[in-house]
Design a protein around this motif. Structure first.
Motif, PDB file in Angstrom:
ATOM      1  N   ASP A 110       3.277   2.610  10.768  1.00  0.00           N
ATOM      2  CA  ASP A 110       2.145   3.476  11.096  1.00  0.00           C
ATOM      3  C   ASP A 110       1.886   4.594  10.098  1.00  0.00           C
ATOM      4  O   ASP A 110       1.186   5.548  10.414  1.00  0.00           O
ATOM      5  CB  ASP A 110       2.303   4.070  12.509  1.00  0.00           C
ATOM      6  CG  ASP A 110       2.429   2.983  13.561  1.00  0.00           C
ATOM      7  OD1 ASP A 110       1.690   1.980  13.468  1.00  0.00           O
ATOM      8  OD2 ASP A 110       3.276   3.118  14.464  1.00  0.00           O
ATOM      9  N   LEU A 111       2.419   4.501   8.894  1.00  0.00           N
ATOM     10  CA  LEU A 111       2.121   5.482   7.852  1.00  0.00           C
ATOM     11  C   LEU A 111       0.740   5.186   7.285  1.00  0.00           C
ATOM     12  O   LEU A 111       0.432   4.039   6.953  1.00  0.00           O
ATOM     13  CB  LEU A 111       3.164   5.411   6.735  1.00  0.00           C
ATOM     14  CG  LEU A 111       2.946   6.354   5.554  1.00  0.00           C
ATOM     15  CD1 LEU A 111       3.240   7.787   5.981  1.00  0.00           C
ATOM     16  CD2 LEU A 111       3.833   5.956   4.398  1.00  0.00           C
ATOM     17  N   ASP A 112      -0.101   6.199   7.178  1.00  0.00           N
ATOM     18  CA  ASP A 112      -1.436   6.012   6.613  1.00  0.00           C
ATOM     19  C   ASP A 112      -1.331   6.032   5.093  1.00  0.00           C
ATOM     20  O   ASP A 112      -1.198   7.087   4.484  1.00  0.00           O
ATOM     21  CB  ASP A 112      -2.390   7.095   7.105  1.00  0.00           C
ATOM     22  CG  ASP A 112      -3.811   6.897   6.582  1.00  0.00           C
ATOM     23  OD1 ASP A 112      -4.069   5.873   5.917  1.00  0.00           O
ATOM     24  OD2 ASP A 112      -4.654   7.768   6.839  1.00  0.00           O
ATOM     25  N   ALA A 113      -1.376   4.859   4.491  1.00  0.00           N
ATOM     26  CA  ALA A 113      -1.292   4.737   3.037  1.00  0.00           C
ATOM     27  C   ALA A 113      -2.632   4.328   2.441  1.00  0.00           C
ATOM     28  O   ALA A 113      -2.699   3.841   1.321  1.00  0.00           O
ATOM     29  CB  ALA A 113      -0.206   3.728   2.669  1.00  0.00           C
ATOM     30  N   GLY A 114      -3.707   4.504   3.192  1.00  0.00           N
ATOM     31  CA  GLY A 114      -5.017   4.124   2.701  1.00  0.00           C
ATOM     32  C   GLY A 114      -5.287   2.649   2.956  1.00  0.00           C
ATOM     33  O   GLY A 114      -4.574   1.983   3.703  1.00  0.00           O
ATOM     34  N   LEU A 149       0.828  -1.212   0.000  1.00  0.00           N
ATOM     35  CA  LEU A 149       0.000   0.000   0.000  1.00  0.00           C
ATOM     36  C   LEU A 149       0.858   1.256   0.000  1.00  0.00           C
ATOM     37  O   LEU A 149       0.559   2.228  -0.705  1.00  0.00           O
ATOM     38  CB  LEU A 149      -0.930   0.007   1.219  1.00  0.00           C
ATOM     39  CG  LEU A 149      -2.108  -0.965   1.186  1.00  0.00           C
ATOM     40  CD1 LEU A 149      -2.827  -0.954   2.534  1.00  0.00           C
ATOM     41  CD2 LEU A 149      -3.071  -0.632   0.057  1.00  0.00           C
ATOM     42  N   GLN A 150       1.931   1.255   0.793  1.00  0.00           N
ATOM     43  CA  GLN A 150       2.814   2.423   0.833  1.00  0.00           C
ATOM     44  C   GLN A 150       3.514   2.646  -0.508  1.00  0.00           C
ATOM     45  O   GLN A 150       3.616   3.785  -0.980  1.00  0.00           O
ATOM     46  CB  GLN A 150       3.863   2.265   1.937  1.00  0.00           C
ATOM     47  CG  GLN A 150       3.311   2.423   3.334  1.00  0.00           C
ATOM     48  CD  GLN A 150       4.387   2.309   4.395  1.00  0.00           C
ATOM     49  OE1 GLN A 150       5.563   2.560   4.146  1.00  0.00           O
ATOM     50  NE2 GLN A 150       3.972   1.931   5.606  1.00  0.00           N
ATOM     51  N   THR A 151       3.989   1.563  -1.123  1.00  0.00           N
ATOM     52  CA  THR A 151       4.650   1.685  -2.424  1.00  0.00           C
ATOM     53  C   THR A 151       3.695   2.294  -3.447  1.00  0.00           C
ATOM     54  O   THR A 151       4.039   3.241  -4.162  1.00  0.00           O
ATOM     55  CB  THR A 151       5.152   0.310  -2.911  1.00  0.00           C
ATOM     56  OG1 THR A 151       6.041  -0.244  -1.934  1.00  0.00           O
ATOM     57  CG2 THR A 151       5.879   0.426  -4.239  1.00  0.00           C
ATOM     58  N   ALA A 152       2.486   1.759  -3.518  1.00  0.00           N
ATOM     59  CA  ALA A 152       1.499   2.263  -4.476  1.00  0.00           C
ATOM     60  C   ALA A 152       1.128   3.715  -4.184  1.00  0.00           C
ATOM     61  O   ALA A 152       1.006   4.531  -5.104  1.00  0.00           O
ATOM     62  CB  ALA A 152       0.254   1.373  -4.455  1.00  0.00           C
ATOM     63  N   ALA A 153       0.960   4.058  -2.910  1.00  0.00           N
ATOM     64  CA  ALA A 153       0.603   5.432  -2.543  1.00  0.00           C
ATOM     65  C   ALA A 153       1.716   6.415  -2.898  1.00  0.00           C
ATOM     66  O   ALA A 153       1.453   7.528  -3.376  1.00  0.00           O
ATOM     67  CB  ALA A 153       0.285   5.504  -1.047  1.00  0.00           C
TER      68      ALA A 153
END
Length: 151
Positions: free
Chosen positions: A124-128, A33-37
């Motif tokens: 804890d990064l909000d990546a959706g 999710l983080q990579t895509a965001a």
């Protein structure tokens, strides 16, 4: 394994929850999710690159462990559903981190994917959430099915 539909892909992406590679502070689900965001923010017009970031680690779920072919396994699984460009980007992301292995027309895009991959390890990064990507996955899958095997 070939993914035949978006539901099957979403299930596999969900299976990344709780799966970690040694030393990573986030599981594969958060990492994807983080990579895509990150790619969505950096390259908002390149939807296929963003999706490649979302699916690039699926090989680690398809064949657990630190398999040296995880990028190839992921690429082969998504190709029938998401097409050749996503396939090539996912395959190249590993080589892009080791030097000139990602040269060619997709080299810069593969390097962007690799840079996002390397940065996407923030606890804890909000990546959706995964469901945020369903519509785009459905659009790409529909586009690929209309075009057939030719991208």
């Amino acid at each position: 394994m070939e993914l035949r539909g978006v539901d099957e892909l979403m299930d596999l992406l969900s299976a990344c929850r709780g799966v970690r590679t040694p030393g990573d502070p986030v599981d594969l689900h958060e990492h994807s999710l983080q990579t895509a965001a990150m790619l969505r923010r950096g390259r908002p017009a390149d939807k296929e690159l963003q999706v490649a970031g979302l699916v690039h680690e699926l090989g680690r779920v398809l064949q657990p462990g630190d398999h040296p072919r995880h990028a190839d396994l992921a690429a082969e699984a998504v190709r029938p559903l998401l097409g050749d460009r996503v396939f090539r980007l996912v395959r190249l992301h590993r080589a892009a981190g080791t030097g000139p292995g990602a040269a060619g027309p997709l080299g810069e895009d593969a390097l962007s994917l690799r840079q996002a991959h390397d940065a996407a390890r923030v606890p804890d990064l909000d990546a959706g959430v995964l469901d945020d990507w369903r519509t785009l996955l459905e659009l790409l899958a529909a586009r690929h099915s209309r075009l057939g095997a030719v991208d």
